[in-house]
Write a protein that holds these residues in place. Sequence first.
Motif, PDB file in Angstrom:
ATOM      1  N   ASN A  59       0.393  -1.614   0.024  1.00  0.00           N
ATOM      2  CA  ASN A  59      -0.095  -0.077  -0.279  1.00  0.00           C
ATOM      3  C   ASN A  59       0.864   0.891  -0.321  1.00  0.00           C
ATOM      4  O   ASN A  59       0.326   2.357  -0.095  1.00  0.00           O
ATOM      5  N   VAL A  62       2.356   2.186  -3.469  1.00  0.00           N
ATOM      6  CA  VAL A  62       0.872   3.250  -4.197  1.00  0.00           C
ATOM      7  C   VAL A  62       1.057   3.832  -4.073  1.00  0.00           C
ATOM      8  O   VAL A  62       0.661   5.519  -4.722  1.00  0.00           O
ATOM      9  N   PHE A  63       1.230   4.434  -2.821  1.00  0.00           N
ATOM     10  CA  PHE A  63       1.094   6.217  -2.417  1.00  0.00           C
ATOM     11  C   PHE A  63       2.225   6.991  -2.979  1.00  0.00           C
ATOM     12  O   PHE A  63       2.848   7.392  -3.073  1.00  0.00           O
ATOM     13  N   ARG A  65       3.992   6.145  -5.222  1.00  0.00           N
ATOM     14  CA  ARG A  65       3.830   6.314  -6.898  1.00  0.00           C
ATOM     15  C   ARG A  65       3.214   7.583  -6.908  1.00  0.00           C
ATOM     16  O   ARG A  65       3.172   8.661  -7.694  1.00  0.00           O
ATOM     17  N   ALA A  66       1.815   7.278  -6.341  1.00  0.00           N
ATOM     18  CA  ALA A  66       0.778   8.504  -6.377  1.00  0.00           C
ATOM     19  C   ALA A  66       1.544   9.982  -6.245  1.00  0.00           C
ATOM     20  O   ALA A  66       1.149  10.740  -6.681  1.00  0.00           O
ATOM     21  N   GLN A  69       2.950  11.554  -8.800  1.00  0.00           N
ATOM     22  CA  GLN A  69       2.367  12.172 -10.207  1.00  0.00           C
ATOM     23  C   GLN A  69       2.448  13.542 -10.154  1.00  0.00           C
ATOM     24  O   GLN A  69       2.444  14.962  -9.766  1.00  0.00           O
ATOM     25  N   PHE A  76      -6.165  12.051  -9.259  1.00  0.00           N
ATOM     26  CA  PHE A  76      -5.687  10.465  -8.642  1.00  0.00           C
ATOM     27  C   PHE A  76      -6.018  10.357  -7.432  1.00  0.00           C
ATOM     28  O   PHE A  76      -5.826   9.690  -7.495  1.00  0.00           O
ATOM     29  N   GLN A  79      -9.004   7.399  -6.622  1.00  0.00           N
ATOM     30  CA  GLN A  79      -8.511   6.800  -6.985  1.00  0.00           C
ATOM     31  C   GLN A  79      -7.150   5.337  -6.989  1.00  0.00           C
ATOM     32  O   GLN A  79      -7.628   4.541  -5.931  1.00  0.00           O
ATOM     33  N   THR A  80      -6.145   6.564  -6.191  1.00  0.00           N
ATOM     34  CA  THR A  80      -5.452   5.406  -5.076  1.00  0.00           C
ATOM     35  C   THR A  80      -5.854   5.495  -4.277  1.00  0.00           C
ATOM     36  O   THR A  80      -5.338   4.383  -3.696  1.00  0.00           O
ATOM     37  N   GLU A  83      -7.354   2.045  -4.475  1.00  0.00           N
ATOM     38  CA  GLU A  83      -6.852   0.840  -4.678  1.00  0.00           C
ATOM     39  C   GLU A  83      -6.417   1.159  -3.746  1.00  0.00           C
ATOM     40  O   GLU A  83      -5.598  -1.526  -3.503  1.00  0.00           O
ATOM     41  N   VAL A  84      -5.878   0.741  -2.616  1.00  0.00           N
ATOM     42  CA  VAL A  84      -5.218   0.713  -1.238  1.00  0.00           C
ATOM     43  C   VAL A  84      -6.336   0.050  -0.247  1.00  0.00           C
ATOM     44  O   VAL A  84      -6.248  -1.002  -0.415  1.00  0.00           O
TER      45      VAL A  84
END
Length: 666
Positions: A59, A62-63, A65-66, A69, A76, A79-80, A83-84
């Motif tokens: 998780n 994922v953050f 990568r966010a 961005q 985004f 959506q993040t 996804e988590v």
Amino acid sequence: MGQAGTIGYPRCSTSTVLSNGILSLVSAIPSVDSRLEHSLLSFKSTKPLFFAFKSSSINMEVFKRAILQPGPPQAFALQTVQEVIKPQKQTKLAQDENQLLENILRTLLQELVSSAVQSGEQVMQYGQSIDDGETSQGHIPRLLDIVLYLCEREHVEGGMIFQLLEDLTEMSTMRNCKDIFGYIESKQDILGKQELFARGKLVMLRTCNQLLRRLSKANDVVFCGRILMFLAHFFPLSERSAVNIKGVFNTSNETKYEKDPPDGISIDFNFYKTFWSLQEHFCNPASLTLASAKWQKFTSSLMIVLNTFEAQPLSDEEGDANNLEEESANFSIKYLTSSKLMGLELKDPSFRRHVLVQCLILFDYLKAPGKNEKDLPSESMKEEIKSCEERVKKLLEMTPPKGKDFLRKIDHILEREKNWVWWKRDGCPPFEKQPLEKKTVQDGAKKRRQKWRLGNRELSQLWKWADQNPNALTDPQRVRTPHIMEYWKPLAEDMDASAGIEAEYHHKNSRVYCWKGLRFSARQDLDGFSRFTDHGIEGVVPLELLPPDVRSKYQAKPNDKSKRAKKDESKGAAAQAEENQIATPASEVDGEGIRADLEASAAQMDVDATATGNISQGGTPTPDEHQKQSSDTDGQEAGQLEADAEVEAGMIDGETDAEVDLDAVG
């Protein structure tokens, strides 16, 4: 054997036993942060602990990568989170989902701070890069922006951003905390919104108080001031947590000074001790009213200091030599109390001003309205306060630079302070007034109204405003009815063409100003009030205030006065004739009318003869005299014509009435 493995625990699942075992181990290690225990408890209540540890690293990736961005967070962020967490609802997380997301974000924040410390970069600038001449945002500010957007849109719990800011300040040094607090100040408008403020105000207050405890009050004065100013803007004015309701003084703020004289001192050491002993009384002003001995000691010490200031006045050159603007940049909360610096400090204008302003604050506290009778100063103390206050204000006026302007600003501040004193003593009522709701009263139910001593709340407060109300009526500073000359002076300046005041800014355009002026003139200047009918509001202005060219326009000429008098006499005669016409024969009415006409003609001939004689004696009249003569003659002729017309009208009326009476008799 199975029961021995779970001895001491109630009957529960394997994951619960595992989590309880880890929690007991964590609680046995004093160096582990208590928040880790809180996080583990949260994981225990949501999902099995081993699953949370297994998925937490995924998780966080994922953050991460966010964070990298580009673009605004709204593109985004949601959506993040979906996804988590994979929430039950698409746009809003449940309570357990919020707790899980908060734990992930706090762990990620801790990793980012640790990476910034290891790389030697500042916390808020870690991960910052320059692309095409533009500086990108650091990783931590980017993460905070994403969370702030989610909280603002109510996708996640509103207090999450406040919790992350508190963790960030606790993990950072004071140097980094200045940058973090700069971020908080930049987001003040968003953080102060009602949906976020209600959930995180206590966390923000705790964060700011912890920062104030870590800061030095002597070396970090500016940063402390920034925090206090932020709290003043962030919380509403009626917030009671920021108000010292009981008026408790900080008696721990002790000023230490030398008790024994050092060797080689060049000043009077007794004066040195007397001067710095005043700070003991400034620290706790309430003690002066409790014991008369303390008040006597304070006044005697203050007299010595004031006498010294008066004996050694500062010149303008000394005031200019001490640049107060440069000194304010290096402001220190306390002065040094070394006896060797006493001579230099006495020559410092800002040093004198600080001490004198302290005296005014002390006097203002002792005179503060609304106190209990036991806290009020005695009559003798009031007289001493008044005399000392006058001397202090005189010294402030004499202290360069711009002593009078400085004193005026101090008086204004102390006057406004009385409003806050009243507000605190009324229990800090909210400034926002809710709209009134119409409530239907039940039949037979009587609404109880609060009883006030003088009828209502405002009058009762006004009665308590002064200690001696008869003295308040004779106070020279009491608002009084202005003199008529002072009141009309602004309008007289407007009427002066040389002043160049535009017509739209004239005072005559103010209906309230004109209405008040007419009331004052009716009481103080009846002559000016009578000119209102002929000349309007500008005619009411006293002639002494007008310039000569304007004054002549509104001055009443002697011929105008005589004309008005004749007109009034003729009207009076006509009215008298109408009243007596029933008892007076028609012949007598005719005779009286003719006699009045002859007398008026004779008076006109006398006036003409007098005017002709004056011209013959003086020779050829000048153009001004000729103009004046012609205007007077025209005015007299017009007046005579009006008088004749009125007399003739009276005669006609009299004849008509007489004929009607005779016909009735016949």
